[in-house]
Design a protein around this motif. Structure first.
Motif, PDB file in Angstrom:
ATOM      1  N   THR A 399       0.527  -1.000  -0.194  1.00 60.25           N
ATOM      2  CA  THR A 399       0.029  -0.365  -0.253  1.00 60.25           C
ATOM      3  C   THR A 399       1.401   0.993   0.169  1.00 60.25           C
ATOM      4  OG1 THR A 399      -1.570  -1.023   1.240  1.00 60.25           O
ATOM      5  CG2 THR A 399      -1.922   1.557   0.971  1.00 60.25           C
ATOM      6  N   TYR A 400       2.356   1.180   0.787  1.00 62.87           N
ATOM      7  CA  TYR A 400       2.792   2.337   1.008  1.00 62.87           C
ATOM      8  C   TYR A 400       3.475   2.997  -0.737  1.00 62.87           C
ATOM      9  CZ  TYR A 400       7.173   5.022   1.885  1.00 62.87           C
ATOM     10  OH  TYR A 400       8.166   6.088   1.882  1.00 62.87           O
ATOM     11  N   TYR A 401       3.615   1.793  -1.108  1.00 62.50           N
ATOM     12  CA  TYR A 401       5.155   1.674  -2.120  1.00 62.50           C
ATOM     13  C   TYR A 401       3.252   2.298  -3.308  1.00 62.50           C
ATOM     14  CZ  TYR A 401       9.158   0.742  -1.470  1.00 62.50           C
ATOM     15  OH  TYR A 401      10.590   0.289  -1.090  1.00 62.50           O
ATOM     16  N   LEU A 557       5.051  -3.571  -6.402  1.00 58.62           N
ATOM     17  CA  LEU A 557       4.411  -2.964  -5.591  1.00 58.62           C
ATOM     18  C   LEU A 557       4.061  -1.752  -5.898  1.00 58.62           C
ATOM     19  CD1 LEU A 557       7.843  -4.024  -2.801  1.00 58.62           C
ATOM     20  CD2 LEU A 557       5.168  -4.670  -3.541  1.00 58.62           C
ATOM     21  N   CYS A 558       5.303  -1.333  -6.420  1.00 59.47           N
ATOM     22  CA  CYS A 558       4.460   0.385  -7.014  1.00 59.47           C
ATOM     23  C   CYS A 558       3.574   0.390  -7.678  1.00 59.47           C
ATOM     24  CB  CYS A 558       5.869   0.928  -7.131  1.00 59.47           C
ATOM     25  SG  CYS A 558       7.627   1.299  -6.421  1.00 59.47           S
ATOM     26  N   GLY A 559       3.267  -0.320  -8.617  1.00 63.37           N
ATOM     27  CA  GLY A 559       2.299  -0.662 -10.037  1.00 63.37           C
ATOM     28  C   GLY A 559       0.548  -0.575  -9.519  1.00 63.37           C
ATOM     29  N   GLY A 560       0.394  -0.368  -8.692  1.00 65.64           N
ATOM     30  CA  GLY A 560      -0.582   0.429  -7.556  1.00 65.64           C
ATOM     31  C   GLY A 560      -1.798  -1.516  -9.456  1.00 65.64           C
ATOM     32  N   CYS A 561      -3.042   0.012  -9.481  1.00 68.78           N
ATOM     33  CA  CYS A 561      -3.340  -0.806 -11.381  1.00 68.78           C
ATOM     34  C   CYS A 561      -3.396  -0.423 -12.435  1.00 68.78           C
ATOM     35  CB  CYS A 561      -5.001  -0.756 -10.189  1.00 68.78           C
ATOM     36  SG  CYS A 561      -5.744   0.718 -10.173  1.00 68.78           S
ATOM     37  N   SER A 562      -2.182   0.007 -12.205  1.00 67.21           N
ATOM     38  CA  SER A 562      -1.203  -0.079 -13.155  1.00 67.21           C
ATOM     39  C   SER A 562      -1.353  -0.172 -14.667  1.00 67.21           C
ATOM     40  CB  SER A 562      -0.421   1.415 -13.772  1.00 67.21           C
ATOM     41  OG  SER A 562       0.992   0.517 -12.826  1.00 67.21           O
TER      42      SER A 562
END
Length: 601
Positions: A399-401, A557-562
């Motif tokens: 979540t943080y990333y 981790l940094c990708g979210g739902c991109s």
């Protein structure tokens, strides 16, 4: 004879409580944001009939929608987490209800949007993108709406469904109140003569006791309690099945499963591959049960023996401070930045640590955009709790990333990938503990914990997934779904999964009634797929080092739902569209089982 009781909320030191004040310093600020969110929802209604007017109008709509999402996330998370820390506080029960009402209001205000966007001519939409670079940011969101075109109803129909939201949430809400606040389990007397009430928080701890008569007493106490309420609980779940079937039909999906998996664009073959691959590896689980029976030295292995220790004379107590240090050390392969953020989170009010009276059972991580994530634990000074800390901090770091590197539009990672980061942390923790274990008996103990991790996550969650899919199919086909049907289904699945060396007790028929995840349909299979992906990622991290870590953090981790979840995982190195990750993970289970069989000859 003394009686042990749960501490009340105000008896626990503040250093072990999460700081919800980091989200709202006062309840009055929460109430003010509720009013603000309501006003924004009203303004969004004003866009009705105008989304195709211009690129500027469409862009303004999406920006306002993001603003509403920002406030709603905070409102919902705060209300629920205040309630979860003591479910008996009526003020926060009311907050949860108000947050749900606001969510329904927002859904109603936005009900026109998808149908209206779907009516925009493709060429006109392309011209909008040409006119506005800012609108290009929302292209993926718009593409996702277009993907659901076949299942999106008229604006009026969407508004009606949105207004049904609170009613549709009733089965889950009723079960949550029943399971967390109303049902009471009996008292038992431990070996020291203490009278202790069984709770959700200490249930598994009791089942991990060496005292078999105590295990049996606790097992029967819990499931006899559910049996007394079985007609009521069955109706809660049957109502949920009816809800799911209704929404699937109205939205023109082939099934409830199709509907739920479509949200993440997950092929149904992924679900079927999981069940089929797990079935192919059930003989290995049966071997583990036979070994457990042998090591316990019992004539018949019972369901209440599943958590009993089969390796003696090892340290099984870990204070919370010890757990924090152990988890941080084990995750050092993730790099300095990851570990320093993790440590800061564990020391600065992210976590609500200990069980208290009326606290929500289990554990989770949940956060809202713009604030740090939060973790609810019911820490119990045992190895399971150490792994739960690693697991939930995996969620929190994900979540943080995602929040740090994505806009609010794409920060929320989808359910399919939700269990990967958490389980990867567990896998790294197990590797560290096995690598640094010098005592052979302790090593055997850790191997049993690792094997049980596979049993409770990959195998058991697949069993859960199979149960809910069969139940949904029966409802969809119009077959009778009753308490007896559900009990028999659950009983037979236990027979199938645990094999000939397990004496499946009648009481286990009621076990499905205590599983809250069944009220979040088609969620649990992702524990199994996530576990498989996590084993693959942890292996890459340990073998390849920084390049694998950079890919895992940067692409995943940094990708979210991109990106679509399958593509997101593939970009980080794991292809879940094939059965291979599940098969590979279960082969790891078999390898450790062989080692353990050899070590215990």
């Amino acid at each position: 004879m003394s009686e042990k009781r749960l501490q009340k909320r105000d008896e626990i030191s503040d250093e072990y409580k999460w700081k919800l004040e980091d989200m709202y310093e006062t309840d009055e600020l929460w109430e003010a944001e509720c009013e603000k969110a309501s006003q924004i929802a009203e303004k969004l209604s004003g866009f009705k009939g105008h989304l195709a007017d211009s690129a500027a109008t469409l862009l303004d709509f999406f920006k306002k929608q993001d603003e509403l999402s920002y406030y709603l996330e905070r409102i919902v998370v705060y209300a629920n987490e205040r309630s979860h820390q003591d479910t008996a506080v009526s003020k926060y029960q009311a907050y949860v209800s108000k947050a749900e009402t606001l969510t329904v209001q927002a859904s109603g205000a936005l009900a026109f949007a998808s149908p209206e966007i779907l009516q925009i001519d493709d060429k006109r939409l392309e011209s909008f993108y040409s006119e506005s670079n800012e609108l290009m940011h929302y292209k993926r969101a718009i593409d996702e709406i277009m993907r659901q075109k076949e299942h999106t109803l008229s604006a009026a129909e969407e508004n009606i469904l949105a207004q049904c939201g609170e009613m549709a949430a009733a089965p889950e809400n009723i079960f949550s109140m029943f399971n967390n606040a109303d049902i009471k389990f009996p008292y038992i007397t431990d070996v020291e003569g203490n009278k202790i009430r069984i709770t959700h928080g200490n249930f598994i701890d009791f089942l991990s006791s060496k005292d078999r008569s105590l295990r049996k007493q606790v097992f029967r106490g819990v499931y006899d309690s559910y049996k007394k309420w079985s007609n009521t609980v069955s109706m809660m779940y049957i109502s949920k099945l009816k809800n799911d079937t209704f929404y699937a039909r109205v939205r023109k999906y082939d099934s409830a499963r199709t509907m739920y998996l479509s949200g993440g664009d997950i092929p149904e073959s992924v679900y079927d591959n999981l069940i089929e691959t797990v079935h192919a590896h059930l003989p290995a689980l049966h071997r583990y049960m036979a070994l457990r029976k042998k090591l316990l030295g019992v004539e018949h292995l019972h369901m209440y023996d599943l958590f009993a220790p089969i390796v003696d004379n090892v340290q099984t107590t870990y204070t919370y401070d010890e757990a924090k240090k152990l988890v941080a050390k084990a995750l050092e392969p993730m790099g300095d930045e990851y570990v320093s953020t993790l440590k800061a989170g564990m020391e600065s009010g992210w976590i609500d640590v200990y069980e208290n009276e009326n606290k929500r059972s289990g554990a989770y991580s949940w956060g809202a955009y713009g604030t740090h994530p939060y973790v609810l634990l019911n820490y119990a000074d045992n190895l399971d709790s150490v792994f739960t800390l690693a697991h939930e901090m995996g969620h929190a770091m994900h979540t943080y990333y995602s929040n740090e590197h994505q806009s609010i539009t794409y920060a929320g990672y989808l359910i399919f990938v939700a269990e990967v980061a958490s389980t990867c942390n567990e896998s790294l923790l197990m590797h560290y503990m096995l690598e640094h274990c010098e005592d052979e008996n302790e090593r055997k103990y850790l191997m049993t914990h690792f094997l049980d991790g596979f049993r409770t996550t990959l195998f058991r969650q697949a069993q859960f997934a199979e149960f809910e899919h069969i139940a949904h199919r029966k409802m969809q086909k119009g077959e009778p779904v009753t308490k007896d049907v559900l009990n028999e289904l659950w009983y037979e699945l236990n027979v199938q999964y645990y094999g000939p060396d397990m004496r499946v007790d009648d009481e286990i028929s009621y076990e499905w009634m205590r599983i809250p995840h069944f009220y979040t349909p088609y969620y649990v299979y992702q524990y199994s797929t996530g576990y498989s992906a996590a084993v693959a990622f942890s292996k890459k991290i340990l073998e390849e080092g920084k390049p694998a870590v950079d890919k895992y953090i940067g692409n995943f981790l940094c990708g979210g739902c991109s990106k679509n979840p399958i593509e997101l995982l593939k970009s980080a190195g794991v292809d879940m569209s094939t059965p291979k990750p599940v098969d590979d993970a279960l082969n790891v289970f078999e390898d450790y089982l062989k080692q353990f069989e050899t070590a215990t000859k």
